[in-house]
Scaffold this active site. Structure first.
Site, PDB file in Angstrom:
ATOM      1  N   ASP A  54       0.838  -1.206   0.000  1.00 56.86           N
ATOM      2  CA  ASP A  54       0.000   0.000   0.000  1.00 56.86           C
ATOM      3  C   ASP A  54       0.869   1.251   0.000  1.00 56.86           C
ATOM      4  OD1 ASP A  54      -2.864   1.149   0.570  1.00 56.86           O
ATOM      5  OD2 ASP A  54      -1.489   2.247   1.865  1.00 56.86           O
ATOM      6  N   TYR A  59       2.710   9.950  -0.670  1.00 57.44           N
ATOM      7  CA  TYR A  59       3.805   9.506   0.201  1.00 57.44           C
ATOM      8  C   TYR A  59       5.160   9.839  -0.421  1.00 57.44           C
ATOM      9  CZ  TYR A  59       0.094   6.604   2.321  1.00 57.44           C
ATOM     10  OH  TYR A  59      -1.072   6.149   2.901  1.00 57.44           O
ATOM     11  N   LYS A  84      -2.542   5.641  -4.702  1.00 60.92           N
ATOM     12  CA  LYS A  84      -3.703   6.514  -4.448  1.00 60.92           C
ATOM     13  C   LYS A  84      -3.596   7.833  -5.208  1.00 60.92           C
ATOM     14  CE  LYS A  84      -3.741   4.633   0.255  1.00 60.92           C
ATOM     15  NZ  LYS A  84      -2.351   4.544   0.713  1.00 60.92           N
ATOM     16  N   HIS A 115      -7.706   9.083  -2.591  1.00 55.10           N
ATOM     17  CA  HIS A 115      -7.117   9.109  -1.243  1.00 55.10           C
ATOM     18  C   HIS A 115      -8.042   9.795  -0.232  1.00 55.10           C
ATOM     19  CE1 HIS A 115      -2.861   9.153   0.748  1.00 55.10           C
ATOM     20  NE2 HIS A 115      -3.790   8.905   1.641  1.00 55.10           N
TER      21      HIS A 115
HETATM   22  N1  LIG Z   1      -5.512   6.165   3.326  1.00 54.66           N
HETATM   23  C1  LIG Z   1      -5.006   6.974   4.241  1.00 54.66           C
HETATM   24  O1  LIG Z   1      -5.388   8.160   4.365  1.00 54.66           O
HETATM   25  C2  LIG Z   1      -3.965   6.446   5.165  1.00 54.66           C
HETATM   26  C3  LIG Z   1      -3.628   7.166   6.321  1.00 54.66           C
HETATM   27  C4  LIG Z   1      -2.672   6.625   7.190  1.00 54.66           C
HETATM   28  C5  LIG Z   1      -2.063   5.390   6.895  1.00 54.66           C
HETATM   29  N2  LIG Z   1      -2.400   4.733   5.750  1.00 54.66           N
HETATM   30  C6  LIG Z   1      -1.737   3.422   5.395  1.00 54.66           C
HETATM   31  O2  LIG Z   1      -1.786   2.561   6.519  1.00 54.66           O
HETATM   32  C7  LIG Z   1      -0.468   2.085   6.810  1.00 54.66           C
HETATM   33  C8  LIG Z   1      -0.307   1.751   8.285  1.00 54.66           C
HETATM   34  O3  LIG Z   1      -0.662   2.841   9.112  1.00 54.66           O
HETATM   35  P1  LIG Z   1       0.324   3.562  10.114  1.00 54.66           P
HETATM   36  O4  LIG Z   1       1.704   3.405   9.631  1.00 54.66           O
HETATM   37  O5  LIG Z   1      -0.220   4.916  10.338  1.00 54.66           O
HETATM   38  O6  LIG Z   1       0.092   2.791  11.487  1.00 54.66           O
HETATM   39  P2  LIG Z   1       0.274   1.301  12.073  1.00 54.66           P
HETATM   40  O7  LIG Z   1       0.564   0.342  10.980  1.00 54.66           O
HETATM   41  O8  LIG Z   1      -0.912   1.059  12.945  1.00 54.66           O
HETATM   42  O9  LIG Z   1       1.524   1.456  13.024  1.00 54.66           O
HETATM   43  C9  LIG Z   1       2.829   1.638  12.550  1.00 54.66           C
HETATM   44  C10 LIG Z   1       3.729   1.851  13.746  1.00 54.66           C
HETATM   45  O10 LIG Z   1       3.693   0.725  14.627  1.00 54.66           O
HETATM   46  C11 LIG Z   1       5.001   0.149  14.746  1.00 54.66           C
HETATM   47  N3  LIG Z   1       4.817  -1.315  14.652  1.00 54.66           N
HETATM   48  C12 LIG Z   1       4.427  -2.038  13.581  1.00 54.66           C
HETATM   49  N4  LIG Z   1       4.327  -3.341  13.883  1.00 54.66           N
HETATM   50  C13 LIG Z   1       4.658  -3.449  15.190  1.00 54.66           C
HETATM   51  C14 LIG Z   1       4.768  -4.552  16.100  1.00 54.66           C
HETATM   52  N5  LIG Z   1       4.471  -5.800  15.704  1.00 54.66           N
HETATM   53  N6  LIG Z   1       5.149  -4.302  17.373  1.00 54.66           N
HETATM   54  C15 LIG Z   1       5.441  -3.044  17.785  1.00 54.66           C
HETATM   55  N7  LIG Z   1       5.362  -1.959  16.977  1.00 54.66           N
HETATM   56  C16 LIG Z   1       4.978  -2.164  15.693  1.00 54.66           C
HETATM   57  C17 LIG Z   1       5.808   0.706  13.594  1.00 54.66           C
HETATM   58  O11 LIG Z   1       7.152   0.901  13.988  1.00 54.66           O
HETATM   59  P3  LIG Z   1       8.420   0.312  13.154  1.00 54.66           P
HETATM   60  O12 LIG Z   1       8.243   0.690  11.722  1.00 54.66           O
HETATM   61  O13 LIG Z   1       9.566   1.012  13.809  1.00 54.66           O
HETATM   62  O14 LIG Z   1       8.392  -1.162  13.385  1.00 54.66           O
HETATM   63  C18 LIG Z   1       5.153   2.073  13.358  1.00 54.66           C
HETATM   64  O15 LIG Z   1       5.686   3.031  14.250  1.00 54.66           O
HETATM   65  C19 LIG Z   1       0.410   3.248   6.331  1.00 54.66           C
HETATM   66  O16 LIG Z   1       1.757   2.869   6.201  1.00 54.66           O
HETATM   67  C20 LIG Z   1      -0.264   3.601   5.028  1.00 54.66           C
HETATM   68  O17 LIG Z   1       0.102   2.667   4.014  1.00 54.66           O
HETATM   69  C21 LIG Z   1      -3.350   5.226   4.898  1.00 54.66           C
END
Ligand SMILES: NC(=O)c1ccc[n+]([C@@H]2O[C@H](COP(=O)([O-])OP(=O)(O)OC[C@H]3O[C@@H](n4cnc5c(N)ncnc54)[C@H](OP(=O)(O)O)[C@@H]3O)[C@@H](O)[C@H]2O)c1
Length: 318
Positions: A54, A59, A84, A115
């Site tokens: 994704d 980004y 997106k 998006h």
């Molecule tokens: N459509 C939209 O508007 C939108 C908005 C926001 C996000 N997104 C998408 O959703 C994806 C994920 O969302 P997100 O990055 O905001 O949040 P997330 O996946 O809920 O959390 C990511 C964070 O958690 C840590 N993490 C991941 N796995 C872990 C584990 N098993 N144990 C401990 N910590 C862990 C990561 O750190 P490390 O990397 O240091 O491991 C990072 O700091 C984004 O990358 C993007 O592709 C889309």
């Protein structure tokens, strides 16, 4: 007991008959831009068994994602690639998609998402009002034509509420295959999930582990300890069991591996997670989009225009 190995292969059937892997690797790195770290993360994810990536034009890292797709020995046909359409490109999705394809170095993406519903007008440097052209319905109609070109296999939306989906569906030729929204136990969006399920729209949960911000909460720790897994695994297992795809981001190999290894939660455990947001102060966005601090608006639209039903105190109805 952890349910190993087969989980990465779990697929959701989209409303156009295509399959989407239930777990994807999120590529929002917290800052805009290409980097070797993005390429390495995607390469590692593919090696571990992720088959859903994704990213987004916004980004700024499609070049780095594309480099990983070129370098991996996983065939392009086995990868479900999502990017997106940015708000500033709502007036010309065909051109924007071609630019994304060029940066990614591929002939097609599997899924192209709008998006956000808001268009941004670069000339006046402001977000267009919902009724101003290009409306999201006008943009959607242009996106529908992109499926006919074969440059994207499917189209969907992101950050759409029930009320905006209602407007879209009244005029759409193609029903979005997915709606990607912030979704985790602090923001379970039960009403949106029921609505989308009843219309054949798969929900994709972004920020599915809540950025790991509330992982120390005793209710979550208790389930994780009982299952001998991490809280992240509990949250992702809940997401998939309730029928949503999940796209956690991690740059750490051990965590990426963990995030692919899910557990079977029983009815009582699902209930705890379904009702987690009802605990005092827990109903919130960790991205900050649905937040009283934003004063009731996000990217130029009020919460009413976005269809986000905020209650007093910055909490949302489920
Ligand atoms: N459509 C939209 O508007 C939108 C908005 C926001 C996000 N997104 C998408 O959703 C994806 C994920 O969302 P997100 O990055 O905001 O949040 P997330 O996946 O809920 O959390 C990511 C964070 O958690 C840590 N993490 C991941 N796995 C872990 C584990 N098993 N144990 C401990 N910590 C862990 C990561 O750190 P490390 O990397 O240091 O491991 C990072 O700091 C984004 O990358 C993007 O592709 C889309």
């Amino acid at each position: 007991m952890p349910m190993n190995s087969s989980m990465p292969q779990v697929q959701f059937k989209l409303n156009n008959g295509k399959d989407m892997p239930a777990i994807g690797i999120g590529c929002w790195m917290g800052i805009v831009g290409n980097s070797q770290q993005v390429t390495d993360m995607v390469l590692t994810a593919l090696r571990l068994g992720y088959r859903h990536i994704d990213t987004a034009s916004n980004y700024g890292n499609e070049l780095s994602v594309g480099a990983a797709i070129r370098q991996t020995n996983v065939p392009r046909s086995e990868i479900f690639l999502v990017t997106k359409l940015s708000s500033e490109d709502h007036a010309h999705p065909e051109k924007a998609l071609q630019q994304s394809l060029d940066r990614l170095g591929v002939d097609y993406v599997d899924l192209y998402l709008m998006h956000w519903p808001q268009a941004f007008d670069p000339d006046s440097a402001r977000y267009c009002l919902p009724e101003e052209s290009p409306t999201f319905v006008e943009t959607w109609k242009m996106m529908e034509a992109l499926v006919d070109t074969g440059k994207t296999r499917s189209i969907g939306v992101s950050n759409f509420s029930i009320s905006n989906l209602e407007i879209l569906l009244q005029q759409a030729r193609l029903v979005p295959v997915t709606n990607q929204v912030e979704m985790h136990p602090c923001l379970p969006q039960h009403d949106l999930l029921s609505y989308c399920t009843s219309r054949g729209i798969l929900l994709t949960a972004y920020t599915p582990i809540g950025k790991h911000k509330y992982a120390s909460h005793p209710s979550l720790q208790e389930i994780a300890q009982r299952k001998s897994v991490s809280v992240a695994q509990v949250l992702l297992s809940w997401g998939i069991k309730r029928g949503t795809a999940v796209i956690p981001k991690s740059t750490h190999e051990a965590r990426m591996k963990e995030n692919l290894t899910l557990v079977s939660l029983d009815h009582e455990e699902m209930q705890v997670l379904d009702n987690f947001h009802r605990q005092s102060g827990m109903h919130r966005s960790v991205c900050g989009f649905h937040s009283s601090e934003l004063g009731g608006s996000c990217f130029g639209w009020t919460y009413a225009q976005l269809g986000w039903d905020m209650m007093e105190g910055g909490t949302m109805r489920s």
